[in-house]
Design an enzyme around this catalytic site. Structure first.
Site, short mmCIF file in Angstrom:
data_model
loop_
_atom_site.label_atom_id
_atom_site.label_comp_id
_atom_site.label_asym_id
_atom_site.label_seq_id
_atom_site.Cartn_x
_atom_site.Cartn_y
_atom_site.Cartn_z
CG HIS A 38 -6.82 -2.79 3.07
ND1 HIS A 38 -6.06 -1.66 2.89
CD2 HIS A 38 -8.02 -2.53 2.49
CE1 HIS A 38 -6.77 -0.74 2.25
NE2 HIS A 38 -7.97 -1.24 2.00
CG ASP A 75 -2.07 0.97 1.08
OD1 ASP A 75 -3.22 0.52 0.96
OD2 ASP A 75 -1.81 2.20 1.08
CG HIS A 88 -8.72 -3.03 -2.51
ND1 HIS A 88 -9.72 -2.32 -3.15
CD2 HIS A 88 -8.45 -2.35 -1.37
CE1 HIS A 88 -10.03 -1.26 -2.43
NE2 HIS A 88 -9.28 -1.26 -1.34
CG ASN A 100 -11.97 -0.32 4.01
OD1 ASN A 100 -12.32 -0.65 5.14
ND2 ASN A 100 -10.82 0.26 3.76
CB VAL A 107 -9.59 1.72 -5.01
CG1 VAL A 107 -9.38 1.09 -6.38
CG2 VAL A 107 -8.53 2.80 -4.75
CD GLN A 120 -15.01 -0.23 -1.90
OE1 GLN A 120 -16.12 -0.40 -1.41
NE2 GLN A 120 -14.56 -0.94 -2.92
P1 AMP Z 1 -9.69 1.47 0.20
O1 AMP Z 1 -9.70 2.76 1.00
O2 AMP Z 1 -10.11 0.27 1.00
O3 AMP Z 1 -10.45 1.62 -1.10
O4 AMP Z 1 -8.16 1.20 -0.11
C1 AMP Z 1 -7.49 1.76 -1.19
C2 AMP Z 1 -6.04 1.68 -0.83
O5 AMP Z 1 -5.28 1.82 -2.00
C3 AMP Z 1 -5.57 2.77 0.16
O6 AMP Z 1 -5.06 2.17 1.34
C4 AMP Z 1 -4.51 3.52 -0.64
O7 AMP Z 1 -3.43 3.93 0.17
C5 AMP Z 1 -4.09 2.48 -1.67
N1 AMP Z 1 -3.54 3.02 -2.89
C6 AMP Z 1 -4.06 4.00 -3.67
N2 AMP Z 1 -3.26 4.23 -4.74
C7 AMP Z 1 -2.23 3.36 -4.63
C8 AMP Z 1 -1.08 3.10 -5.42
N3 AMP Z 1 -0.81 3.79 -6.55
N4 AMP Z 1 -0.21 2.15 -5.01
C9 AMP Z 1 -0.46 1.45 -3.89
N5 AMP Z 1 -1.53 1.64 -3.09
C10 AMP Z 1 -2.41 2.60 -3.46
#
Ligand code: AMP
Length: 120
Positions: A107, A36, A105, A92, A101, A99
């Site tokens: 974590h 992350d 995914h 999430n 993205v 959430q």
């Molecule tokens: P969520 O908030 O559950 O949707 O998690 C999305 C996660 O993606 C967050 O913890 C971000 O820090 C991570 N994230 C976003 N962009 C990138 C990236 N380019 N490389 C690695 N992690 C990322």
């Protein structure tokens, strides 16, 4: 006839396509895992299916339960390698719980986690 998608690729699709960099720790034909970019624990890895067809874990469980099982198996492999086999797995689901993205995914959190919280 050719239909082109008007949806922007997710950040995770762009990582799969090597359009943006990531520290990749695992990859097979259907799954990729990487660090992350904003770690919230000593070990904070994301395990991501390469397909973007599932926005969250509920959709994934309904649509491809084997892929969900494979994601959990990869989480364990990564925890064995990075966190002594112990890990916390978070999906999430929904904007109001953080959430950001909408490409499912997991974590994988490990290392010395602070006690008394299920969040991060
Ligand atoms: P969520 O908030 O559950 O949707 O998690 C999305 C996660 O993606 C967050 O913890 C971000 O820090 C991570 N994230 C976003 N962009 C990138 C990236 N380019 N490389 C690695 N992690 C990322």
């Amino acid at each position: 006839m050719c239909y082109m998608s008007t949806t922007e690729p997710t950040v995770f699709e762009r990582i799969v396509a090597r359009e943006i960099p990531a520290t990749i720790v695992y990859e097979d034909d259907r799954i990729i895992a990487f660090q992350d970019i904003v770690p919230k624990a000593p070990v904070h890895l994301l395990v991501v299916p390469k397909t973007s067809e599932f926005a969250n874990v509920t959709e994934l469980a309904a649509g491809d339960p084997q892929l969900l099982a494979d994601i959990v198996a990869v989480a364990q492999i990564l925890a064995d390698d990075h966190s002594g086999g112990n890990y916390r797995l978070i999906f999430n689901t929904g904007e109001r719980v953080g959430q950001t993205v909408f490409h499912v995914h997991a974590h994988v959190l490990g290392g010395a986690l602070s006690e008394g919280t299920l969040g991060f």
